[in-house]
Motif scaffolding. Structure first.
Motif, PDB file in Angstrom:
ATOM      1  N   PRO A 100      26.302 -14.315  50.210  1.00  0.00           N
ATOM      2  CA  PRO A 100      27.572 -13.725  50.656  1.00  0.00           C
ATOM      3  C   PRO A 100      27.889 -12.488  49.800  1.00  0.00           C
ATOM      4  CG  PRO A 100      27.783 -16.104  50.356  1.00  0.00           C
ATOM      5  CD  PRO A 100      26.438 -15.705  49.804  1.00  0.00           C
ATOM      6  N   GLU A 101      28.528 -11.510  50.384  1.00  0.00           N
ATOM      7  CA  GLU A 101      28.829 -10.258  49.683  1.00  0.00           C
ATOM      8  C   GLU A 101      29.695 -10.505  48.442  1.00  0.00           C
ATOM      9  OE1 GLU A 101      28.182  -6.471  48.758  1.00  0.00           O
ATOM     10  OE2 GLU A 101      27.247  -7.512  50.428  1.00  0.00           O
ATOM     11  N   ALA A 102      30.600 -11.468  48.499  1.00  0.00           N
ATOM     12  CA  ALA A 102      31.439 -11.772  47.329  1.00  0.00           C
ATOM     13  C   ALA A 102      30.573 -12.216  46.150  1.00  0.00           C
ATOM     14  CB  ALA A 102      32.466 -12.844  47.672  1.00  0.00           C
ATOM     15  N   ALA A 103      29.532 -13.003  46.416  1.00  0.00           N
ATOM     16  CA  ALA A 103      28.620 -13.436  45.358  1.00  0.00           C
ATOM     17  C   ALA A 103      27.832 -12.245  44.814  1.00  0.00           C
ATOM     18  CB  ALA A 103      27.672 -14.505  45.881  1.00  0.00           C
ATOM     19  N   MET A 104      27.375 -11.379  45.688  1.00  0.00           N
ATOM     20  CA  MET A 104      26.643 -10.190  45.234  1.00  0.00           C
ATOM     21  C   MET A 104      27.533  -9.293  44.386  1.00  0.00           C
ATOM     22  SD  MET A 104      23.451 -10.161  45.837  1.00  0.00           S
ATOM     23  CE  MET A 104      23.085  -8.429  45.507  1.00  0.00           C
ATOM     24  N   ASP A 105      28.805  -9.170  44.750  1.00  0.00           N
ATOM     25  CA  ASP A 105      29.730  -8.355  43.953  1.00  0.00           C
ATOM     26  C   ASP A 105      29.833  -8.893  42.527  1.00  0.00           C
ATOM     27  OD1 ASP A 105      30.221  -6.651  46.068  1.00  0.00           O
ATOM     28  OD2 ASP A 105      32.131  -7.595  46.615  1.00  0.00           O
ATOM     29  N   ILE A 106      29.863 -10.216  42.378  1.00  0.00           N
ATOM     30  CA  ILE A 106      29.934 -10.820  41.043  1.00  0.00           C
ATOM     31  C   ILE A 106      28.662 -10.507  40.267  1.00  0.00           C
ATOM     32  CG2 ILE A 106      29.994 -13.018  39.790  1.00  0.00           C
ATOM     33  CD1 ILE A 106      31.865 -14.027  42.073  1.00  0.00           C
ATOM     34  N   LEU A 107      27.508 -10.657  40.894  1.00  0.00           N
ATOM     35  CA  LEU A 107      26.244 -10.386  40.210  1.00  0.00           C
ATOM     36  C   LEU A 107      26.113  -8.906  39.847  1.00  0.00           C
ATOM     37  CD1 LEU A 107      23.772 -12.632  42.240  1.00  0.00           C
ATOM     38  CD2 LEU A 107      24.808 -13.097  39.999  1.00  0.00           C
ATOM     39  N   ARG A 108      26.619  -8.038  40.693  1.00  0.00           N
ATOM     40  CA  ARG A 108      26.554  -6.594  40.419  1.00  0.00           C
ATOM     41  C   ARG A 108      27.523  -6.165  39.309  1.00  0.00           C
ATOM     42  NH1 ARG A 108      26.929  -5.869  46.525  1.00  0.00           N
ATOM     43  NH2 ARG A 108      24.764  -5.676  47.204  1.00  0.00           N
ATOM     44  N   SER A 109      28.451  -7.023  38.948  1.00  0.00           N
ATOM     45  CA  SER A 109      29.489  -6.642  37.978  1.00  0.00           C
ATOM     46  C   SER A 109      28.989  -6.610  36.535  1.00  0.00           C
ATOM     47  CB  SER A 109      30.687  -7.593  38.086  1.00  0.00           C
ATOM     48  OG  SER A 109      30.354  -8.870  37.569  1.00  0.00           O
ATOM     49  N   VAL A 110      27.766  -7.059  36.296  1.00  0.00           N
ATOM     50  CA  VAL A 110      27.223  -7.067  34.928  1.00  0.00           C
ATOM     51  C   VAL A 110      25.972  -6.199  34.864  1.00  0.00           C
ATOM     52  CG1 VAL A 110      28.147  -9.331  34.352  1.00  0.00           C
ATOM     53  CG2 VAL A 110      25.878  -9.157  35.352  1.00  0.00           C
TER      54      VAL A 110
END
Length: 136
Positions: A100-110
């Motif tokens: 899900p895009e929300a999960a990818m956003d979290i992974l991209r945040s670091v």
């Protein structure tokens, strides 16, 4: 990986991210799910929340082992588009799905992701769980 109950967490500081479960609870099933957790602190207890399975398949890498192999090998890839792919076996068995895009956003945040690998344990008379963490 272990023959059963093998876990890999790709995420943030070994606490939150994409969990790949191989041979969960002795079943011949592999699954992806999202996991969020926090270590114990002065003000709160440790906690873990797991999403429902994002995807499961009736395959495990250990089923592809040949001869005297003690370990099953597999690879996990995560594309910039969110496609997660698991590959294993001599024949290159492959399966995956989009996060899900929300999960990818979290992974991209670091800047760097952490890979944690482990085995289930410490319940119902089983040996204790074992974990190793690799920070990229």
């Amino acid at each position: 990986t272990a023959l059963r109950d093998a876990y890999l967490l790709l995420g943030i500081r070994s606490h939150s991210g994409l969990e790949l479960t191989l041979g969960r609870e002795g079943e011949g099933v592999s699954c992806f799910r999202w996991v969020r957790s926090a270590a114990q602190s002065r003000s709160s207890d440790a906690w873990t929340a797991r999403s429902p399975d994002l995807m499961c398949v009736p395959h495990i890498p250990a089923a592809t082992m040949q001869g005297q192999d003690m370990w099953a090998k597999f690879s996990l890839s995560l594309g910039e588009d969110g496609l997660v792919t698991v590959t294993y076996g001599v024949d290159g068995t492959q399966w995956g799905n989009y996060l899900p895009e929300a999960a990818m956003d979290i992974l991209r945040s670091v800047d760097k992701l952490t890979v944690s690998v482990g085995t289930y344990g410490g319940h119902h008379g089983t040996p204790p769980a074992k974990w190793a963490v690799c920070r990229g």
